[in-house]
Every structure is written in structure tokens, then in C-alpha cells.
Design an enzyme around this catalytic site. Structure first.
Site, mmCIF file in Angstrom:
data_model
loop_
_atom_site.group_PDB
_atom_site.id
_atom_site.type_symbol
_atom_site.label_atom_id
_atom_site.label_comp_id
_atom_site.label_asym_id
_atom_site.label_seq_id
_atom_site.Cartn_x
_atom_site.Cartn_y
_atom_site.Cartn_z
ATOM 1 C CD GLU A 67 5.864 3.324 2.697
ATOM 2 O OE1 GLU A 67 6.972 3.041 2.195
ATOM 3 O OE2 GLU A 67 4.801 2.823 2.318
ATOM 4 N N GLY A 94 1.769 -2.189 -1.205
ATOM 5 C CA GLY A 94 1.800 -3.000 -2.416
ATOM 6 C C GLY A 94 3.175 -3.582 -2.682
ATOM 7 C CB ALA A 95 6.152 -2.478 -3.846
ATOM 8 C CB SER A 96 7.777 -1.643 0.937
ATOM 9 O OG SER A 96 7.028 -0.537 1.372
ATOM 10 C CB THR A 97 5.770 -5.035 4.807
ATOM 11 O OG1 THR A 97 4.918 -5.615 3.837
ATOM 12 C CG2 THR A 97 5.158 -5.206 6.183
ATOM 13 C CD GLN A 98 7.407 0.570 4.949
ATOM 14 O OE1 GLN A 98 8.272 0.149 4.230
ATOM 15 N NE2 GLN A 98 6.178 0.782 4.527
#
Ligand SMILES: *[C@@H]1O[C@H](CO)[C@@H](O)[C@H](O)[C@H]1NC(C)=O
Ligand SMILES: *[C@@H]1O[C@H](CO)[C@@H](O)[C@H](O)[C@H]1NC(C)=O
Length: 270
Positions: free
Chosen positions: A182, A222-226
């Protein structure tokens, strides 16, 4: 008088012969030029057919934790293996929550996806449907569901796969992508849109800009940050502790939110 009379027809025939020859020459020239014009036109038409067989399409379903979005992309067909410019032509938001919310009722995801796919079918010429690659990539929501209940996650993906088997498109699979993937995709997208990979020259061709810098990307999902960027040094730096994965050729380094949290916990502990 007689001589004149008898000469006149003689002169006239001479003139006639002369004018006949020039008429023939003119005709031959005219014919030749017509042939040349036709030949040039034919060659151009053929070349056009070879150079622009039209557009190609691709469909991507971005299955995030809070919603699913269907994107349609198009690019010039002849650029398949070259540096074709891809553009987004259509976008449809699937009604309802993200696919990970369908863990208990995987069949119910089909209807809202189908509503969007029916709109997509109108955007892509029907004779191209069977050659239109279609991908679904699920992110953090499904990664979490898989951790909680793998059977449920597989059933959701299975339900989507079944649906696409009945569709005319060339379905290439529904999969849960990793946070690293991602991050890489986000980094590629950001740098692609900023023109860091290609630029248009004066001659309207695309080239790789020399010494172009890349930009880092931050993807707040919404549920993770990259967080993805090219590090000054790959692997040797302490940043490797953040599970930074450097790819041999491109040295892209990805930092995911979960790896940062892990590092912070470790620091608190020590
Ligand atoms: C593009 O590359 C693939 C694999 O190398 C090949 O099979 C395909 O025919 C190529 N397409 C074109 C239009 O050259
Ligand atoms: C996991 O999901 C399946 C399918 O929805 C369900 O039958 C099963 O009870 C769930 N298991 C747990 C531990 O929640």
C-alpha cells in the site's frame, strides 16, 4: 492559295499530333499524381490504424476499511509496453461500508458492487470488456478481519471472486495487500502525478527526467497510515528497525503506522 490550303491541314495535323502527345503526357502525369496521392493516403490510413488502435481500459476496486471505490483507467493501446500515460476516466463509490464489514454476511456485498459495475459497463465499449483487467485490492480493514477471523475474511473475498466470475471483465483477483505494498503504491501514485517519472519534451514525446527528485508520500487511511520515501541510505540506517523495506532497484522505504507504534512501545520499555 492552294499551297496555303494544302499546307493548312498539314500544319493542323502537326499541331494535332503535338497536342495529342502533350495531352497524353498531361494525362499520364495526372494519373501518376492521382496514384501517388492515393498511395500516400493509404499509407497514412494504415499507419494511423497501426499507431492508434484506440484505448485500453483497466478497473481497480480500492477496498478500504470504510468504503470501496471503483476506478476506471484508460491509456492508449499502442503504449502497452512503453511509457503510456494512464488517466482516470470514471469513479464510483460503492454504497455501504467497507468490505470487511460483511464478515457475517458475505453475500450482501455483491449488490452494491454490482450497482457500480453496471455503471462501469456503460463507460467501457462492450467489445473491450473481456480484455479489461480488473483488480480488487483490500487494505487495513481486511487485514484486521483476517487477523480476527480468517474464515470470514476468505468468505468475503470468495463472494467477490464468485461475483466477478459472472462478469464479462478479465478478473485478475481479489487480494488483501500488505501495508508495505500500500505504501509503495501510494508513493508511486504521488510521484507519478507530480511528473517525477516522466516529462513531456518540446517534441511532445515523454522522457525520463534526469536527476529528478522524488517526493515522500503520506497516506492517511481509515485503519492504517503509510509513510513512504526514498531514504538517503538504504538498510544500513537505524531506520531499518521500522521494518523499512528497501527495494533493490528503487530503494523505496516504507514506514507503516503499526511499525512506528511498535518502535515507540520498545522505546518506552527500554
Ligand atoms: C508487451 O509485453 C508482453 C510481455 O513481454 C508481450 O507478451 C506483449 O505481446 C507485449 N505487447 C505489445 C503490444 O508489444
Ligand atoms: C468466523 O466467521 C465465520 C463465518 O462468518 C463464522 O461462522 C465463525 O463463527 C466466526 N468465528 C469466530 C471465532 O468468530
Amino acid at each position: 492559295m492552294f499551297t496555303v490550303l494544302s499546307r493548312q491541314p498539314c500544319q493542323q495535323t502537326g499541331f494535332k499530333v503535338l497536342s495529342k502527345t502533350s495531352t497524353i503526357i498531361t494525362l499520364v502525369f495526372l494519373l501518376l499524381s492521382i496514384v501517388v496521392v492515393i498511395a500516400v493516403t493509404l499509407v497514412q490510413i494504415n499507419q494511423k490504424e497501426v499507431l492508434s488502435p484506440g484505448l485500453k481500459y483497466g478497473i481497480v476496486l480500492d477496498a478500504g476499511s470504510s468504503r470501496t471505490t471503483v476506478y476506471v483507467y484508460e491509456w492508449p493501446a499502442e503504449k502497452e509496453n512503453d511509457t503510456g500515460i494512464v488517466s482516470q476516466t470514471f469513479k464510483c463509490s460503492v454504497k455501504g461500508p467497507g468490505i470487511s464489514s460483511y464478515g457475517n454476511n458475505p453475500q450482501e456485498i455483491v449488490k452494491p458492487i454490482d450497482d457500480c459495475m453496471n455503471k462501469v459497463k456503460e463507460k467501457i465499449p462492450s467489445h473491450l470488456h473481456k480484455n479489461t483487467p480488473t483488480y480488487l485490492g483490500a487494505t487495513a480493514g481486511m487485514r484486521l478481519l483476517r487477523l480476527q477471523n480468517e474464515t470470514a475474511a476468505n468468505e468475503v473475498l470468495g463472494s467477490i471472486q464468485n461475483y466477478f466470475r459472472s462478469q464479462p471483465f478479465e478478473f485478475r483477483g481479489a487480494q488483501i495487500i500488505t501495508g508495505q505494498q500500500e505504501g509503495v503504491y501510494g508513493w508511486i501514485t504521488a510521484n507519478y502525478l507530480m511528473g517525477n517519472f516522466l516529462e513531456k519534451t518540446l517534441w511532445r514525446t515523454w522522457v525520463h527526467p534526469h536527476g529528478a527528485e522524488t517526493t515522500g508520500a503520506l497516506d492517511l487511511g481509515g485503519a492504517s497510515t503509510q509513510l513512504s520515501f526514498v531514504p538517503e541510505e538504504c538498510m544500513q540506517t537505524p531506520i531499518a528497525r521500522y521494518r523499512c523495506s528497501c527495494m533493490a532497484m528503487t530503494t523505496v522505504c516504507i514506514l507503516t503506522a503499526s511499525s512506528v507504534m511498535e518502535e515507540m512501545k520498545q522505546r518506552k520499555g527500554s
